[in-house]
Write a protein that holds these residues in place. Structure first.
Motif, PDB file in Angstrom:
ATOM      1  N   VAL A 140      -8.722  -3.818  -7.131  1.00 55.44           N
ATOM      2  CA  VAL A 140      -7.932  -2.725  -6.537  1.00 55.44           C
ATOM      3  C   VAL A 140      -6.855  -2.346  -7.566  1.00 55.44           C
ATOM      4  O   VAL A 140      -5.659  -2.607  -7.388  1.00 55.44           O
ATOM      5  CB  VAL A 140      -7.321  -3.146  -5.186  1.00 55.44           C
ATOM      6  N   SER A 141      -7.290  -1.719  -8.636  1.00 50.04           N
ATOM      7  CA  SER A 141      -6.421  -1.443  -9.786  1.00 50.04           C
ATOM      8  C   SER A 141      -5.271  -0.493  -9.487  1.00 50.04           C
ATOM      9  O   SER A 141      -4.175  -0.671 -10.043  1.00 50.04           O
ATOM     10  CB  SER A 141      -7.264  -0.883 -10.945  1.00 50.04           C
ATOM     11  N   PRO A 142      -5.444   0.546  -8.654  1.00 45.79           N
ATOM     12  CA  PRO A 142      -4.333   1.480  -8.439  1.00 45.79           C
ATOM     13  C   PRO A 142      -3.070   0.818  -7.902  1.00 45.79           C
ATOM     14  O   PRO A 142      -1.965   1.359  -8.080  1.00 45.79           O
ATOM     15  CB  PRO A 142      -4.911   2.471  -7.420  1.00 45.79           C
ATOM     16  N   CYS A 143      -3.216  -0.351  -7.254  1.00 50.60           N
ATOM     17  CA  CYS A 143      -2.049  -1.017  -6.672  1.00 50.60           C
ATOM     18  C   CYS A 143      -1.590  -2.213  -7.501  1.00 50.60           C
ATOM     19  O   CYS A 143      -0.684  -2.946  -7.078  1.00 50.60           O
ATOM     20  CB  CYS A 143      -2.367  -1.484  -5.249  1.00 50.60           C
ATOM     21  N   ARG A 149       0.919   4.245   1.192  1.00 49.90           N
ATOM     22  CA  ARG A 149       0.951   3.215   2.241  1.00 49.90           C
ATOM     23  C   ARG A 149      -0.103   2.140   1.977  1.00 49.90           C
ATOM     24  O   ARG A 149       0.115   0.968   2.271  1.00 49.90           O
ATOM     25  CB  ARG A 149       0.734   3.844   3.611  1.00 49.90           C
ATOM     26  N   VAL A 150      -1.241   2.547   1.399  1.00 46.78           N
ATOM     27  CA  VAL A 150      -2.290   1.575   1.095  1.00 46.78           C
ATOM     28  C   VAL A 150      -1.758   0.517   0.142  1.00 46.78           C
ATOM     29  O   VAL A 150      -1.909  -0.695   0.363  1.00 46.78           O
ATOM     30  CB  VAL A 150      -3.526   2.273   0.503  1.00 46.78           C
ATOM     31  N   CYS A 151      -1.120   0.939  -0.941  1.00 43.94           N
ATOM     32  CA  CYS A 151      -0.621  -0.027  -1.923  1.00 43.94           C
ATOM     33  C   CYS A 151       0.499  -0.885  -1.342  1.00 43.94           C
ATOM     34  O   CYS A 151       0.636  -2.068  -1.702  1.00 43.94           O
ATOM     35  CB  CYS A 151      -0.121   0.700  -3.171  1.00 43.94           C
ATOM     36  N   GLU A 152       1.298  -0.323  -0.465  1.00 48.19           N
ATOM     37  CA  GLU A 152       2.363  -1.127   0.163  1.00 48.19           C
ATOM     38  C   GLU A 152       1.759  -2.271   0.962  1.00 48.19           C
ATOM     39  O   GLU A 152       2.216  -3.422   0.869  1.00 48.19           O
ATOM     40  CB  GLU A 152       3.210  -0.214   1.054  1.00 48.19           C
ATOM     41  N   ILE A 153       0.694  -1.983   1.731  1.00 45.84           N
ATOM     42  CA  ILE A 153       0.026  -3.020   2.523  1.00 45.84           C
ATOM     43  C   ILE A 153      -0.721  -3.984   1.619  1.00 45.84           C
ATOM     44  O   ILE A 153      -0.668  -5.210   1.791  1.00 45.84           O
ATOM     45  CB  ILE A 153      -0.936  -2.377   3.542  1.00 45.84           C
ATOM     46  N   VAL A 154      -1.422  -3.444   0.620  1.00 43.02           N
ATOM     47  CA  VAL A 154      -2.209  -4.263  -0.299  1.00 43.02           C
ATOM     48  C   VAL A 154      -1.318  -5.285  -0.997  1.00 43.02           C
ATOM     49  O   VAL A 154      -1.667  -6.484  -1.082  1.00 43.02           O
ATOM     50  CB  VAL A 154      -2.925  -3.367  -1.327  1.00 43.02           C
ATOM     51  N   ASN A 155      -0.167  -4.870  -1.489  1.00 42.70           N
ATOM     52  CA  ASN A 155       0.709  -5.782  -2.209  1.00 42.70           C
ATOM     53  C   ASN A 155       1.366  -6.797  -1.272  1.00 42.70           C
ATOM     54  O   ASN A 155       1.597  -7.944  -1.662  1.00 42.70           O
ATOM     55  CB  ASN A 155       1.776  -4.997  -2.966  1.00 42.70           C
ATOM     56  N   ARG A 156       1.638  -6.381  -0.061  1.00 39.09           N
ATOM     57  CA  ARG A 156       2.253  -7.310   0.892  1.00 39.09           C
ATOM     58  C   ARG A 156       1.268  -8.389   1.324  1.00 39.09           C
ATOM     59  O   ARG A 156       1.633  -9.553   1.499  1.00 39.09           O
ATOM     60  CB  ARG A 156       2.767  -6.517   2.102  1.00 39.09           C
ATOM     61  N   ALA A 161      -8.979  -0.824   6.487  1.00 41.12           N
ATOM     62  CA  ALA A 161     -10.397  -0.574   6.773  1.00 41.12           C
ATOM     63  C   ALA A 161     -10.718   0.910   6.667  1.00 41.12           C
ATOM     64  O   ALA A 161     -11.820   1.284   6.249  1.00 41.12           O
ATOM     65  CB  ALA A 161     -10.745  -1.101   8.157  1.00 41.12           C
ATOM     66  N   GLN A 162      -9.761   1.755   6.989  1.00 37.91           N
ATOM     67  CA  GLN A 162     -10.007   3.203   7.001  1.00 37.91           C
ATOM     68  C   GLN A 162      -9.614   3.893   5.691  1.00 37.91           C
ATOM     69  O   GLN A 162     -10.155   4.953   5.375  1.00 37.91           O
ATOM     70  CB  GLN A 162      -9.236   3.834   8.166  1.00 37.91           C
ATOM     71  N   HIS A 163      -8.692   3.278   4.916  1.00 35.32           N
ATOM     72  CA  HIS A 163      -8.119   4.022   3.792  1.00 35.32           C
ATOM     73  C   HIS A 163      -8.035   3.263   2.476  1.00 35.32           C
ATOM     74  O   HIS A 163      -7.501   3.808   1.494  1.00 35.32           O
ATOM     75  CB  HIS A 163      -6.692   4.483   4.149  1.00 35.32           C
ATOM     76  N   LEU A 164      -8.533   2.054   2.362  1.00 33.58           N
ATOM     77  CA  LEU A 164      -8.320   1.253   1.159  1.00 33.58           C
ATOM     78  C   LEU A 164      -8.797   1.954  -0.109  1.00 33.58           C
ATOM     79  O   LEU A 164      -8.102   1.948  -1.140  1.00 33.58           O
ATOM     80  CB  LEU A 164      -9.024  -0.106   1.295  1.00 33.58           C
ATOM     81  N   ASN A 165      -9.969   2.581  -0.081  1.00 31.75           N
ATOM     82  CA  ASN A 165     -10.484   3.210  -1.303  1.00 31.75           C
ATOM     83  C   ASN A 165      -9.748   4.498  -1.665  1.00 31.75           C
ATOM     84  O   ASN A 165     -10.114   5.177  -2.619  1.00 31.75           O
ATOM     85  CB  ASN A 165     -11.989   3.475  -1.196  1.00 31.75           C
ATOM     86  N   GLN A 166      -8.691   4.812  -0.906  1.00 32.39           N
ATOM     87  CA  GLN A 166      -7.844   5.961  -1.233  1.00 32.39           C
ATOM     88  C   GLN A 166      -6.496   5.499  -1.802  1.00 32.39           C
ATOM     89  O   GLN A 166      -5.495   6.220  -1.740  1.00 32.39           O
ATOM     90  CB  GLN A 166      -7.605   6.809   0.026  1.00 32.39           C
ATOM     91  N   ALA A 167      -6.483   4.286  -2.348  1.00 30.62           N
ATOM     92  CA  ALA A 167      -5.224   3.694  -2.808  1.00 30.62           C
ATOM     93  C   ALA A 167      -4.506   4.563  -3.843  1.00 30.62           C
ATOM     94  O   ALA A 167      -3.271   4.604  -3.896  1.00 30.62           O
ATOM     95  CB  ALA A 167      -5.501   2.304  -3.384  1.00 30.62           C
TER      96      ALA A 167
END
Length: 651
Positions: A641-644, A591-598, A580-586
């Motif tokens: 969410v392309s960066p991840c 850490r964002v991509c680690e959570i996103v992929n999990r 919620a606080q950092h997704l658009n900073q992927a």
């Protein structure tokens, strides 16, 4: 979809709420009116218990499962009846066809008036509700459809990772999921159709059954009960537009039938159409159905019937005392004596209900104003219904002159007193009595029509009786040969004219509170985008979003899991908070991509919202962030969410 297009679904919904219970109520010995009016109670209990059992056994929730359980229950009940038929009670005497026809006529008129009000308030069955609780109810049904689990002990997970399981009343959601599976309709349309059908079918049937227990096979009373079941704004109309409290709507709609059962148990019914023995068999079924619909509806039932229960226990104790059976007399008197200390011990000392008791809605008027609203039907600052209010008073006076009906007046006064405590009395101590309803004046006001409908019917009959007596000396009635059906038609027309179609405008406005036309939850373009998301995204992926902009409806419209499916954020996981606080900073935060992929978060749905809060990560991503926009509607944009996503370049 128009309401005309939805008519077949509404008919199917009405059948779903009644038909599966008819074999069981018939085998229990109920006939005709009582058999049909009690059936929804049996259906709700059967569906809710089946959902719990299926989850424990690992069986997927589905209409065929409920059908098999219904048939199996009827077969087992039939076998028991065949084996023990000589020991069982004889079937209850069914009402004559003219009595049933009179009741049906009132129900049909009420249904027509109700549909007219609904069409004026809800433009389409697919219209989205704009309230804080609607996203939970929508997505709880969607979660059942996705997971195949409908247990009242599992519904609160909503598919959120790490969500703690606990009790949440799921009967309404179970019924909604079955209807959605049978029709293939959207969850919002299913929710609207189910709730309207409960209000216009289940509630009126219960009111007619309650009136039947009070007045016997009086055709005018039963016809009026059906008609006047939709006359009060506080229920069912208020709960179609406030909250939104669909589970409460279902629970309270079952309460009149529950009161009718208690009347049979207490020996207070006139020409009892249920029977005391059957009532004791039905009581646990009714309590189960009402509790899993909504627990505070059970407390509503207890509060309304408390005077009847006290009367029955006192009479039983007195009879045994006069017969010299003092130990038995003491046994029946004990609940009356020990009720208050037991209540204090459980509620105050032990704090068994501490959860709902902590909720509080501050009073908004003086006690005298709240009392005036109870007397005039103007609860929660709505307009007064002077005609109905006057008839309630006339009915109360009439009941008080008959000892067997005084409990009804006391039950109505008790409901009114609870409303006065919630709306007009300051201080935390009032929550000892009102906390079961979260000290919510709207939920408490909704109790008043349970006793208000029969009181109005009794008031109308008292006025008509007085008018007939006044005309009789002149022989006018004999010369005109005014017969009961004609008198009933005159009374109905007079009521409709005097109350503006039973307060049609007030009922429409109460429902409109949840379906605003000037400022709807989303625009038509945004609604269309939400529907397209089902085609733009893959099954099993999660769409991240900020829950306060209407986006949780995506889950209800597409059955795609969203990251924040409701507005109650008390149990968010650490991963959810971080996204919620950092997704658009992927692109810059590993850490964002680690959570996103999990979690399989593959999309971001956002619109322009304020920065500087916990939702900054779900705002429009910067052009350099690497997110790819794939669709847009109104102010909303859907991004990949392309960066991840290593496969994003090939899409």
């Amino acid at each position: 979809m128009s309401w005309l297009d939805a008519a077949p679904t509404m008919v199917l919904c009405g059948v779903l709420l009644v038909l599966p219970g008819l074999p069981l109520t018939y085998l229990l010995g109920l006939r005709r009116l009582a058999m049909v009016a009690v059936a929804p109670v049996v259906v709700v209990a059967l569906v809710a218990v089946t959902a719990i059992g299926a989850a424990k056994l690992g069986v997927r929730w589905s209409p065929p499962l409920v059908f098999l359980v219904s048939v199996g229950s009827a077969v087992v009940a039939g076998c028991v009846v065949m084996l023990l038929r000589r020991r069982l009670l004889q079937p209850a005497p069914g009402d004559s066809l003219p009595v049933v026809a009179a009741a049906a006529s009132g129900l049909v008129v009420a249904l027509a008036l109700g549909v007219f009000a609904i069409r004026a308030a809800i433009g389409s069955p697919e219209e989205l509700v704009k309230t804080d609780d609607s996203s939970f109810h929508y997505n709880a049904v969607t979660n059942i459809l996705n997971s195949g689990v409908a247990s009242t002990f599992r519904i609160d997970t909503l598919g959120v990772p790490g969500r703690v399981r606990g009790f949440y009343p799921a009967a309404w959601h179970d019924l909604g999921s079955l209807l959605a599976m049978l029709t293939g309709g959207s969850v919002p349309a299913t929710a609207n159709i189910l709730s309207v059908t409960i209000a216009l079918v289940v509630w009126p049937l219960g009111c007619v059954l309650l009136m039947r227990q009070l007045a016997g096979p009086d055709r005018q009373a039963l016809a009026l009960a059906g008609l006047l079941s939709v006359a009060f704004g506080a229920f069912p109309w208020e709960l179609l537009g406030w909250g939104i409290l669909w589970p409460n709507l279902l629970g309270l709609s079952l309460v009149p039938a529950g009161v009718a059962v208690v009347m049979s148990m207490a020996g207070l019914a006139r020409e009892d159409v249920i029977g005391r023995g059957r009532a004791f068999l039905l009581a646990p079924v009714a309590l189960t159905a009402i509790a899993i619909a909504h627990p505070n509806a059970v407390v509503s039932l207890a509060a309304i019937t408390l005077p009847a229960i006290v009367v029955a226990l006192a009479r039983a104790a007195a009879r045994r005392y006069r017969a010299g059976r003092r130990p038995q007399a003491a046994l029946f008197a004990a609940p009356i004596v020990l009720a208050a200390p037991a209540y204090w011990l459980v509620v105050v000392r032990l704090g068994v209900f501490a959860g709902p008791m902590t909720a509080d809605s501050p009073p908004f008027e003086s006690p005298s104003q709240a009392l005036g609203e109870v007397l005039t039907g103007a609860t929660n600052h709505h307009g007064a219904g002077w005609v109905l209010a006057g008839l309630v008073i006339v009915g109360a006076v009439s009941c008080f002159r008959q000892r067997s009906r005084r409990w009804l007046v006391a039950g109505h006064a008790l409901s009114g007193g609870l409303y006065v405590l919630a709306a007009g009395v300051p201080g935390a101590s009032r929550r000892i009595f009102t906390g079961f309803w979260y000290t919510d004046s709207h939920r408490l006001a909704a109790m008043l029509p349970v006793t208000g409908v029969p009181l109005v019917v009794i008031g109308v009959l008292a006025v008509v009786s007085a008018a007939r007596a006044g005309l009789a000396p002149d022989g006018v009635l004999r010369r005109l040969r005014l017969w009961p059906p004609a008198a009933a038609v005159v009374v109905v027309i007079a009521l409709l004219l005097a109350t503006g179609g039973l307060h049609h405008a007030d009922h429409r406005d109460r429902v409109l509170a949840a379906y605003p036309k000037a400022n709807p939850l989303v625009t038509p373009d945004e609604y269309a985008l939400f529907e397209r998301i089902g085609r733009r995204t893959e099954p099993g992926t999660i769409v991240a979003q900020m829950p306060y902009n209407g986006s949780p409806a995506v889950m209800a419209l597409t059955r795609r899991q969203v990251l924040f499916p409701q507005l109650n954020l008390g149990r968010l996981t650490t991963d959810q908070v971080y996204l919620a606080q950092h997704l658009n900073q992927a692109a810059s935060d590993p850490r964002v991509c680690e959570i996103v992929n999990r979690l399989q978060v593959r999309y971001l749905l956002t619109n322009d919202h304020a920065r500087g809060n916990r939702w900054d990560g779900t705002a429009y991503p910067a052009p350099s962030a690497g997110f790819r926009q794939i669709d847009q509607g109104g102010s909303f944009r859907l991004y990949r969410v392309s960066p991840c996503d290593k496969t994003a370049d090939s899409r």
